[in-house]
Design a protein around this motif. Structure first.
Motif, short mmCIF file in Angstrom:
data_model
loop_
_atom_site.label_atom_id
_atom_site.label_comp_id
_atom_site.label_asym_id
_atom_site.label_seq_id
_atom_site.Cartn_x
_atom_site.Cartn_y
_atom_site.Cartn_z
N LYS A 38 -5.24 7.46 5.47
CA LYS A 38 -6.06 6.40 4.87
C LYS A 38 -5.15 5.32 4.29
CE LYS A 38 -10.01 8.61 5.44
NZ LYS A 38 -11.07 8.10 6.34
N SER A 39 -5.62 4.08 4.34
CA SER A 39 -4.88 2.98 3.74
C SER A 39 -5.73 2.39 2.62
CB SER A 39 -4.57 1.90 4.79
OG SER A 39 -3.89 0.80 4.22
N PHE A 40 -5.16 2.33 1.42
CA PHE A 40 -5.93 1.81 0.29
C PHE A 40 -4.99 1.39 -0.82
CE2 PHE A 40 -5.40 6.35 -0.29
CZ PHE A 40 -5.11 6.51 -1.64
N ASN A 41 -5.56 0.78 -1.86
CA ASN A 41 -4.80 0.26 -2.99
C ASN A 41 -5.21 1.01 -4.25
OD1 ASN A 41 -3.65 -1.23 -5.09
ND2 ASN A 41 -3.98 -3.20 -4.08
N LEU A 42 -4.27 1.70 -4.87
CA LEU A 42 -4.59 2.47 -6.07
C LEU A 42 -5.02 1.58 -7.24
CD1 LEU A 42 -1.66 5.02 -5.83
CD2 LEU A 42 -4.09 5.61 -5.78
N TYR A 43 -4.69 0.30 -7.17
CA TYR A 43 -5.10 -0.64 -8.21
C TYR A 43 -6.49 -1.21 -7.97
CZ TYR A 43 -0.29 -0.50 -9.89
OH TYR A 43 0.92 -0.08 -10.39
N ILE B 299 10.43 8.31 3.45
CA ILE B 299 10.53 6.89 3.11
C ILE B 299 9.10 6.35 2.95
CG2 ILE B 299 11.49 4.65 3.77
CD1 ILE B 299 13.32 6.29 5.73
N PRO B 300 8.48 6.56 1.78
CA PRO B 300 7.08 6.17 1.60
C PRO B 300 6.88 4.66 1.59
CG PRO B 300 8.02 6.91 -0.48
CD PRO B 300 9.05 7.20 0.58
N LEU B 301 5.74 4.25 2.12
CA LEU B 301 5.37 2.83 2.14
C LEU B 301 4.03 2.64 1.43
CD1 LEU B 301 6.32 1.91 5.84
CD2 LEU B 301 7.64 1.45 3.75
N SER B 302 3.85 1.47 0.85
CA SER B 302 2.72 1.22 -0.05
C SER B 302 1.36 1.29 0.64
CB SER B 302 2.87 -0.17 -0.69
OG SER B 302 2.83 -1.19 0.31
N PHE B 303 1.31 1.16 1.95
CA PHE B 303 0.03 1.09 2.65
C PHE B 303 -0.72 2.43 2.62
CE2 PHE B 303 3.21 -1.37 5.23
CZ PHE B 303 2.94 -2.59 4.65
N TYR B 304 0.00 3.54 2.47
CA TYR B 304 -0.60 4.87 2.67
C TYR B 304 -0.29 5.80 1.49
CZ TYR B 304 0.31 2.74 7.24
OH TYR B 304 0.44 1.85 8.27
N PRO B 305 -0.90 5.57 0.33
CA PRO B 305 -0.53 6.32 -0.88
C PRO B 305 -0.63 7.83 -0.73
CG PRO B 305 -1.90 4.44 -1.45
CD PRO B 305 -1.92 4.54 0.05
N THR B 306 -1.77 8.32 -0.28
CA THR B 306 -1.96 9.76 -0.20
C THR B 306 -1.22 10.35 1.00
OG1 THR B 306 -4.14 9.50 -1.19
CG2 THR B 306 -3.68 11.61 -0.18
N TYR B 307 -1.21 9.66 2.10
CA TYR B 307 -0.53 10.16 3.29
C TYR B 307 0.95 10.39 3.01
CZ TYR B 307 0.96 10.56 8.16
OH TYR B 307 1.50 11.01 9.34
N CYS B 308 1.62 9.40 2.44
CA CYS B 308 3.04 9.55 2.13
C CYS B 308 3.27 10.70 1.16
CB CYS B 308 3.59 8.26 1.53
SG CYS B 308 3.57 6.84 2.65
N ASP C 292 -13.58 11.19 -3.20
CA ASP C 292 -13.78 12.23 -2.19
C ASP C 292 -12.90 12.01 -0.96
OD1 ASP C 292 -15.58 13.64 -3.70
OD2 ASP C 292 -17.36 12.75 -2.78
N GLU C 293 -12.71 10.76 -0.56
CA GLU C 293 -11.85 10.48 0.60
C GLU C 293 -10.41 10.89 0.31
OE1 GLU C 293 -13.51 6.70 3.04
OE2 GLU C 293 -13.07 6.31 0.93
N ILE C 294 -9.96 10.65 -0.91
CA ILE C 294 -8.61 11.06 -1.29
C ILE C 294 -8.49 12.58 -1.25
CG2 ILE C 294 -6.95 11.15 -3.20
CD1 ILE C 294 -7.89 8.36 -4.01
N LYS C 295 -9.49 13.28 -1.76
CA LYS C 295 -9.47 14.74 -1.76
C LYS C 295 -9.42 15.30 -0.34
CE LYS C 295 -12.11 15.11 -6.07
NZ LYS C 295 -13.43 15.50 -6.67
#
Length: 275
Positions: free
Chosen positions: A90-95, A149-158, A103-106
């Motif tokens: 998933k791609s999202f912004n924590l802010y 090497i985490p990238l900002s586009f994919y918070p939970t995936y990374c 639920d999607e994050i879980k």
């Protein structure tokens, strides 16, 4: 080294990298079992790949996992290789809470990290038992270059893929407590793909390309066929003791793994711990 693989289970093998690996292993004459949620895709694989076996279940149905795995091991008692490959992104912004639901994050965490941990718990004793009796066994777990090497586009995936990397290290450390024969015959292998052209990011690819400044500046995806070819090249490479490489990295994935081994890996070595 593919010669040590005779019967392989690919969890998450109905699309993308998992499906491509299943097709290649089948073409090499291996006994291949594929799991997935999509009944139609499993049926297509059975139709196109003569002799392949499939099982339909959802790895996030945690209560049912022990029953599914027990059934698999009963049907394939000589299963020597397991590849835990399922994942979603998933791609999202924590802010911006409106960009994703809790639920999607879980679901993403459960699919990418909780399920692989539970599956490892269920399969590791079987593979260890075979290894103790002299059979070469392998537990493959798929992480990602983004786990290093985490990238900002994919918070939970990374974050979850970093967790998978840690999981493989812990599995190796705990394997070092086993009898010498089992240690010699069982390998824990982390698969570290680069950004590969699959359906993983189909829902947000255009958006992430735009956030990177357009196609000219965005990270390019490696064609799936190219990745699979390079994967099997790396698979045939072995360590000095004849075991499989600890990380099967390609491109950016190998860069991440090499950087980790050249830094944190040295700390583990100084501590006398397996990595």
């Amino acid at each position: 080294m593919s010669s040590r693989i005779n019967t392989i289970l690919i969890i998450g093998g109905t699309s993308g990298i998992g499906e491509a690996l299943a097709r290649r292993f089948h073409g090499m004459g291996k006994t291949v079992i594929v799991t997935g949620r999509n009944k139609a895709k499993l049926a297509t694989l059975e139709k196109e790949l003569h002799g392949i076996s499939t099982r339909q279940f959802d790895i996030t149905d945690f209560a049912a996992l022990p029953t599914h795995i027990a059934s698999l091991l009963e049907a394939f008692p000589q299963l020597d290789s397991v590849m835990i490959n399922s994942g979603i992104q998933k791609s999202f912004n924590l802010y911006d809470p409106s960009s994703i639901t809790a639920d999607e994050i879980k679901v993403e965490i459960n699919t990418n990290l909780t399920a692989p941990t539970l599956l490892a718990r269920l399969f590791a004793p079987h593979l260890l038992g075979l290894a103790s009796k002299g059979t070469k066994t392998t537990l493959f777990v798929t992480s990602s270059s983004l786990g290093f090497i985490p990238l900002s586009f994919y918070p939970t995936y990374c974050s979850t893929k970093a967790g998978v990397h840690a999981l493989t290290l812990i599995l190796r450390q705990q394997l070092s407590f086993a009898p010498e024969e089992a240690q010699k015959n069982m390998n824990i292998v982390e698969i570290v793909p680069p950004y590969t052209d699959t359906g993983l990011d189909q829902d947000h690819r255009e958006a992430t390309i735009a956030m990177q400044g357009g196609k000219e500046k965005a990270f390019p995806a490696m064609p799936l066929e190219e990745y699979i070819g390079k994967f099997f090249e790396v698979l045939e490479q072995v360590e000095p003791d004849g075991s499989l490489k600890k990380e099967l990295g390609v491109g950016f994935g190998q860069m991440g793994a090499d950087t980790w081994r050249g830094s944190f890996g040295k700390i583990y070595a100084q501590m006398g711990l397996s990595t």
